[in-house]
Every structure is written in structure tokens, then in C-alpha cells.
Write a protein that holds these residues in place. Sequence first.
Motif, PDB file in Angstrom:
ATOM      1  N   ILE A 250       5.366 -11.912  -1.286  1.00 48.88           N
ATOM      2  CA  ILE A 250       5.797 -10.653  -0.677  1.00 48.88           C
ATOM      3  C   ILE A 250       5.935 -10.816   0.831  1.00 48.88           C
ATOM      4  O   ILE A 250       6.929 -10.393   1.437  1.00 48.88           O
ATOM      5  CB  ILE A 250       4.795  -9.520  -1.004  1.00 48.88           C
ATOM      6  CG1 ILE A 250       4.887  -9.136  -2.481  1.00 48.88           C
ATOM      7  CG2 ILE A 250       5.063  -8.286  -0.128  1.00 48.88           C
ATOM      8  CD1 ILE A 250       3.838  -8.131  -2.914  1.00 48.88           C
ATOM      9  N   ALA A 251       4.911 -11.436   1.446  1.00 44.67           N
ATOM     10  CA  ALA A 251       4.959 -11.668   2.891  1.00 44.67           C
ATOM     11  C   ALA A 251       6.145 -12.549   3.263  1.00 44.67           C
ATOM     12  O   ALA A 251       6.804 -12.338   4.285  1.00 44.67           O
ATOM     13  CB  ALA A 251       3.652 -12.299   3.356  1.00 44.67           C
ATOM     14  N   LYS A 252       6.428 -13.521   2.417  1.00 41.74           N
ATOM     15  CA  LYS A 252       7.548 -14.424   2.671  1.00 41.74           C
ATOM     16  C   LYS A 252       8.875 -13.690   2.544  1.00 41.74           C
ATOM     17  O   LYS A 252       9.811 -13.921   3.325  1.00 41.74           O
ATOM     18  CB  LYS A 252       7.497 -15.585   1.665  1.00 41.74           C
ATOM     19  CG  LYS A 252       8.443 -16.738   2.000  1.00 41.74           C
ATOM     20  CD  LYS A 252       7.965 -17.510   3.214  1.00 41.74           C
ATOM     21  CE  LYS A 252       8.838 -18.725   3.455  1.00 41.74           C
ATOM     22  NZ  LYS A 252       8.451 -19.448   4.695  1.00 41.74           N
ATOM     23  N   PHE A 253       8.978 -12.813   1.554  1.00 42.21           N
ATOM     24  CA  PHE A 253      10.204 -12.056   1.320  1.00 42.21           C
ATOM     25  C   PHE A 253      10.573 -11.225   2.548  1.00 42.21           C
ATOM     26  O   PHE A 253      11.739 -11.144   2.938  1.00 42.21           O
ATOM     27  CB  PHE A 253      10.031 -11.151   0.102  1.00 42.21           C
ATOM     28  CG  PHE A 253      11.221 -10.287  -0.210  1.00 42.21           C
ATOM     29  CD1 PHE A 253      12.328 -10.811  -0.856  1.00 42.21           C
ATOM     30  CD2 PHE A 253      11.232  -8.946   0.146  1.00 42.21           C
ATOM     31  CE1 PHE A 253      13.431 -10.008  -1.142  1.00 42.21           C
ATOM     32  CE2 PHE A 253      12.330  -8.137  -0.132  1.00 42.21           C
ATOM     33  CZ  PHE A 253      13.436  -8.678  -0.776  1.00 42.21           C
ATOM     34  N   TYR A 254       9.561 -10.591   3.156  1.00 38.97           N
ATOM     35  CA  TYR A 254       9.798  -9.762   4.337  1.00 38.97           C
ATOM     36  C   TYR A 254       9.619 -10.534   5.647  1.00 38.97           C
ATOM     37  O   TYR A 254       9.771  -9.954   6.727  1.00 38.97           O
ATOM     38  CB  TYR A 254       8.840  -8.573   4.338  1.00 38.97           C
ATOM     39  CG  TYR A 254       9.122  -7.554   3.267  1.00 38.97           C
ATOM     40  CD1 TYR A 254      10.307  -6.808   3.264  1.00 38.97           C
ATOM     41  CD2 TYR A 254       8.198  -7.308   2.253  1.00 38.97           C
ATOM     42  CE1 TYR A 254      10.554  -5.851   2.283  1.00 38.97           C
ATOM     43  CE2 TYR A 254       8.435  -6.351   1.272  1.00 38.97           C
ATOM     44  CZ  TYR A 254       9.616  -5.636   1.296  1.00 38.97           C
ATOM     45  OH  TYR A 254       9.853  -4.690   0.328  1.00 38.97           O
ATOM     46  N   ASN A 255       9.243 -11.818   5.522  1.00 45.11           N
ATOM     47  CA  ASN A 255       8.993 -12.646   6.707  1.00 45.11           C
ATOM     48  C   ASN A 255       7.926 -12.005   7.605  1.00 45.11           C
ATOM     49  O   ASN A 255       8.082 -11.907   8.815  1.00 45.11           O
ATOM     50  CB  ASN A 255      10.294 -12.875   7.495  1.00 45.11           C
ATOM     51  CG  ASN A 255      10.175 -14.001   8.500  1.00 45.11           C
ATOM     52  OD1 ASN A 255       9.379 -14.944   8.311  1.00 45.11           O
ATOM     53  ND2 ASN A 255      10.941 -13.938   9.578  1.00 45.11           N
ATOM     54  N   ASN A 256       6.825 -11.576   6.969  1.00 44.94           N
ATOM     55  CA  ASN A 256       5.753 -10.882   7.687  1.00 44.94           C
ATOM     56  C   ASN A 256       4.398 -11.313   7.123  1.00 44.94           C
ATOM     57  O   ASN A 256       3.906 -10.743   6.143  1.00 44.94           O
ATOM     58  CB  ASN A 256       5.934  -9.361   7.543  1.00 44.94           C
ATOM     59  CG  ASN A 256       5.001  -8.593   8.465  1.00 44.94           C
ATOM     60  OD1 ASN A 256       3.993  -9.108   8.939  1.00 44.94           O
ATOM     61  ND2 ASN A 256       5.332  -7.350   8.717  1.00 44.94           N
ATOM     62  N   PRO A 257       3.722 -12.307   7.735  1.00 46.40           N
ATOM     63  CA  PRO A 257       2.430 -12.812   7.230  1.00 46.40           C
ATOM     64  C   PRO A 257       1.330 -11.755   7.213  1.00 46.40           C
ATOM     65  O   PRO A 257       0.338 -11.903   6.492  1.00 46.40           O
ATOM     66  CB  PRO A 257       2.088 -13.940   8.215  1.00 46.40           C
ATOM     67  CG  PRO A 257       3.390 -14.307   8.854  1.00 46.40           C
ATOM     68  CD  PRO A 257       4.192 -13.049   8.906  1.00 46.40           C
ATOM     69  N   GLN A 258       1.462 -10.684   8.000  1.00 44.29           N
ATOM     70  CA  GLN A 258       0.440  -9.635   8.028  1.00 44.29           C
ATOM     71  C   GLN A 258       0.277  -8.922   6.693  1.00 44.29           C
ATOM     72  O   GLN A 258      -0.730  -8.236   6.479  1.00 44.29           O
ATOM     73  CB  GLN A 258       0.803  -8.587   9.086  1.00 44.29           C
ATOM     74  CG  GLN A 258       0.528  -9.002  10.515  1.00 44.29           C
ATOM     75  CD  GLN A 258       0.795  -7.846  11.477  1.00 44.29           C
ATOM     76  OE1 GLN A 258       1.934  -7.404  11.637  1.00 44.29           O
ATOM     77  NE2 GLN A 258      -0.252  -7.358  12.093  1.00 44.29           N
ATOM     78  N   LEU A 259       1.217  -9.096   5.794  1.00 45.09           N
ATOM     79  CA  LEU A 259       1.192  -8.345   4.543  1.00 45.09           C
ATOM     80  C   LEU A 259       0.285  -8.973   3.489  1.00 45.09           C
ATOM     81  O   LEU A 259      -0.032  -8.325   2.486  1.00 45.09           O
ATOM     82  CB  LEU A 259       2.608  -8.231   3.970  1.00 45.09           C
ATOM     83  CG  LEU A 259       3.646  -7.504   4.844  1.00 45.09           C
ATOM     84  CD1 LEU A 259       5.005  -7.513   4.159  1.00 45.09           C
ATOM     85  CD2 LEU A 259       3.200  -6.071   5.104  1.00 45.09           C
ATOM     86  N   VAL A 260      -0.158 -10.210   3.679  1.00 45.74           N
ATOM     87  CA  VAL A 260      -0.935 -10.904   2.646  1.00 45.74           C
ATOM     88  C   VAL A 260      -2.260 -10.203   2.366  1.00 45.74           C
ATOM     89  O   VAL A 260      -2.580  -9.851   1.222  1.00 45.74           O
ATOM     90  CB  VAL A 260      -1.189 -12.376   3.044  1.00 45.74           C
ATOM     91  CG1 VAL A 260      -2.108 -13.043   2.016  1.00 45.74           C
ATOM     92  CG2 VAL A 260       0.120 -13.144   3.151  1.00 45.74           C
ATOM     93  N   ALA A 261      -3.082  -9.989   3.396  1.00 51.17           N
ATOM     94  CA  ALA A 261      -4.420  -9.416   3.208  1.00 51.17           C
ATOM     95  C   ALA A 261      -4.389  -8.006   2.611  1.00 51.17           C
ATOM     96  O   ALA A 261      -5.094  -7.736   1.632  1.00 51.17           O
ATOM     97  CB  ALA A 261      -5.180  -9.426   4.539  1.00 51.17           C
ATOM     98  N   PRO A 262      -3.589  -7.077   3.158  1.00 50.26           N
ATOM     99  CA  PRO A 262      -3.589  -5.732   2.560  1.00 50.26           C
ATOM    100  C   PRO A 262      -3.072  -5.705   1.130  1.00 50.26           C
ATOM    101  O   PRO A 262      -3.486  -4.859   0.339  1.00 50.26           O
ATOM    102  CB  PRO A 262      -2.679  -4.925   3.498  1.00 50.26           C
ATOM    103  CG  PRO A 262      -1.881  -5.919   4.256  1.00 50.26           C
ATOM    104  CD  PRO A 262      -2.753  -7.118   4.379  1.00 50.26           C
ATOM    105  N   THR A 263      -2.179  -6.630   0.771  1.00 52.04           N
ATOM    106  CA  THR A 263      -1.703  -6.687  -0.611  1.00 52.04           C
ATOM    107  C   THR A 263      -2.848  -7.026  -1.556  1.00 52.04           C
ATOM    108  O   THR A 263      -3.012  -6.397  -2.614  1.00 52.04           O
ATOM    109  CB  THR A 263      -0.580  -7.731  -0.755  1.00 52.04           C
ATOM    110  OG1 THR A 263       0.492  -7.408   0.123  1.00 52.04           O
ATOM    111  CG2 THR A 263      -0.063  -7.778  -2.188  1.00 52.04           C
ATOM    112  N   ILE A 264      -3.655  -8.014  -1.182  1.00 49.69           N
ATOM    113  CA  ILE A 264      -4.797  -8.401  -2.022  1.00 49.69           C
ATOM    114  C   ILE A 264      -5.817  -7.267  -2.107  1.00 49.69           C
ATOM    115  O   ILE A 264      -6.372  -6.985  -3.172  1.00 49.69           O
ATOM    116  CB  ILE A 264      -5.454  -9.679  -1.474  1.00 49.69           C
ATOM    117  CG1 ILE A 264      -4.466 -10.852  -1.571  1.00 49.69           C
ATOM    118  CG2 ILE A 264      -6.727 -10.006  -2.248  1.00 49.69           C
ATOM    119  CD1 ILE A 264      -4.952 -12.134  -0.916  1.00 49.69           C
TER     120      ILE A 264
END
Length: 487
Positions: free
Chosen positions: A113-127
Motif C-alpha cells: 500500500i505504501a509503495k502504491f502511494y509512494n508514501n512509507p508513512q502508511l506502513v505502521a498505521p496500516t498494521i
Amino acid sequence: MSIPATQAKVNPVGFKQKLLKNIFVAGGYNYLSQILVFLSSMVTSRLLSPESFGMVGLITAFTGFILVFSDGGLSYALIRSEYGRPFHRVVTNLSWILGLTLFAITAAIAWPIAKFYNNPQLVAPTIVLGITFLLRSISLTPGAVLAKELNFNYIGKVTLISNVSGALMTIILAFLDFGFWSLVFPQIVIAGVMAWMYERKVKLGFHIYSAKRVRFAFKYTSSLLGSILGFNAINYWARNTDNLVVGKVYGASDLGIYNRAYSLMTLPVVIISGVFSNVLFPSLKDLKANNGDTESTYYFVLKLISFITLPLVIAFVLFPEPIILFLWGNDWIKVAELLPYFGLLILAQNLLSTIGPVLVLEGAEKKFFVMGCVNAVFLVAAILYGATISITAIAQFYTLSYLLLAIPFTIVYAYIGTMKYHVKNTLIFWIPRILISLFVWIAIYYHSMMYQMIGLAVLVGYLLFEGRNELGKAKAIIQNRRIGKSK
């Protein structure tokens, strides 16, 4: 000699009185909780930026899809079954397996997901959001048991307490400058409070059953699960392809604006048709078991929904800018461009959203899935076309597709073809609503306030004329209930 339950005739007035009582109880708590949550959003919208809401929207475009599997039709299967507490406990094993699976999937897709949006900040909140699936799996079976027992009073209390807890936490975290995390952590609190309170009431306990028993429960529910999961998956992307496209093409800030407009439409759908649907399924099951007239009762409910929804449609269509300025301030004024179209959809979506439980009651869950697939094609095509123009065009053509294609197909395929409702009654109910809504859509599209007002005035007059008998019945039922209490 007593009459068997399957042969007994139900008193339609008594049933409608019981139905309305359950709706008032469930709706009272639900409406109060949603009002409090909505009021809290007026605070958080002034503490958080559109980008913060958009960041969470980027994630929930995917986790929301996983969320549609968190029930999987297990609650419908449990309510529809005639099995008792041992079966309920075995179903809890299925729900736990489902929760663990969904959490694992969420954790696995966090990086993509983070890769799709090119936004590494999305990894932690997704988990972190994935944890909610574990907690929801705990509350799934107890919640279905309470609904089967028509214990909507307790369900309403749980909804109120959990939502208020989440809203308070959101405000506190936003005030402490936690940014988008202010919208993430409260979701865990809401799911956790709900799981604890449901289990505390139902006391199913923690039991691990043999694979044989779990397979039996799965076999019993598999047909319903497949159809409901399939419909939910298709229906989700029909409703949320716009979020994915807006987030990818237009960015987090515009997605925050779009999500706010869309959420104003879905909020009434949740608090109106959501309450009616939750009460309707177990209530109609009881009515059908006693040879009652489910068709007339269902239209009785739809006409009541029309009246409840009407003031919101008028407000959103005629007064979008004052509403947005009052609720969220000038930073969100772009929402006003989308609000009339989504406001027009409130009536149609509230009415159509109730059809799922009725189809499941008739054992037509496979037809439910087919209906979702066809409607998804209509809506996704409209979204993709609108995305080539602007985010406003997405709202415009999504609404138009719903009115011109999705509703007519559902009328022919579901109401007439599957449920075998009377053609004349069905057309008399739906055709005027479609034609008036299309007239108002054209007036909005061409920015004609005069014709918007004319169209809405016609809608008000028609609903009052059409529903005069239903309003009288509802009034009589409420008065009889008050008289009964006073005696």
C-alpha cells in the motif's frame, strides 16, 4: 389443540408496533451516538488538516475492503439458523479464524500500500488498523446472538458507549497534535469496547472445538458466506473505486475533501438504513415464520425511511455551503461542490441498502451476489469516466449511474424477478422517486436553484400523498403504545 408456529397468523398491527419499537430503541441509541460523533468531527476538523484525513483515507481504501470480510455473512447465518448455544460457540471459532486471517492479510499488504502511494508513512498505521479485525472477530458472534434475541436495547447501549469512547479519544489525540494517528488509535478503542461489552453480556466464553465441529459450522454457512462475501467485495469497490482513484490521481488533500463529502452521504445511510436493516432481518424472519405479509411490511418500512431521509436531502441539495462552513470551517469549503449530488443519493441509497437482508431471508443470497456484480459495473464505469474530468464529475456521474442504471436493474432483477413482488406496487413506489431525482440532478448540474426547489417541492408533496396511510398507521401505533404504557 394449539396451532403450530409455522401456521399461526400474525397480527400485522401488533407486528408493526413491535418492529417500530425495536427500530426506535436501536435507532435512539444509534442516532445519539452518531450525533455525538458528528459533533466531535466539528472539533477535529478544526484541529486536523484535510491531508490528515486524506492520509487515513489512502489506507482505508484498502483496509475498508478487508473490513467487508470481517463478518462474512456469519451473523446472517447465525440469525437465520435454528441451532442453539453449542452452535453459537462453534461459530465463534470460525469468527476468530476469520479475524486472524484478516489481520495477517492487512499486515502483509502494508508495504505494498505504501509503495502504491509512494508514501512509507502508511506502513505502521496500516498494521495498527489491522488489529481492529482481531477485536471485531471477538464481538461478531455475541452481537449476532443479541440481534437474534431482538435485544436491540443492549446493542444500542454498546454502540453508544464504544462510539463516544472513540470520539473522545480522537479529540484528545488531535488536541495533543498526534496528526493522522488521532484517527487511527480510536478505531482500536471502539472495537475493543464493543468486544468486551458483547462478551460480558452473552458469555459465550473461549472454547476451541475440534476441526470436525468447525467444518460442520462452515459447511452449514458456506453457501451464505460465499454469496455475502462476494457481494460485499464487489459492492465495496463499486462504492470505493472513487476513493482509490482520487487518492492516486489527485492526492491526499483532494481525497480528504472528497471523503468528507462522501462521509456526509454515508452517515445518514448508516444511521437510518443501517438501523432499519439490522432490525428488519430478525423481525421479518419472525413475521415470515408466522405467515405474515413481508412485502407490505417491507414497503411500510421503505416509506418511513423516505420521510426520515427527506429533510437531509433538502438540506444537502439547497444549502451545501452554509452546512460546510458551520460544520468544518472555510478550509473544507470545496466539499460544498460535491454535497448536492451526494445529498441527492441519500434517499436512493437508504432505500436500496435495505434489500440485502430481505434477499437473504428469501434464501436468494446468490441473486444478491449477481445483483452486486452488475451494479458494480455501472458504478465503477461512471467513476472512471468522471475521474478523467474532475472530482466533482466523479460525484456527478456516480449519482447519475445510480439513478439511471443501478436502481432500475435492481427493481427488475431483485424486486420483481427474485422476490416476486407485485409489479404494479413496485413500479408505483420506485418510478416517481427516480424521475423526480433525475429532475433535481439536472437542475443541480445546470446550477438552477429555482428548478432544484421545484423538484424538491414535488418530492415532498408526492411523499406526503403516497405515505398518508403509513404515517397514520405509525401515528396510531405510537399512540397505542403510549396508551398501553399509561394503563
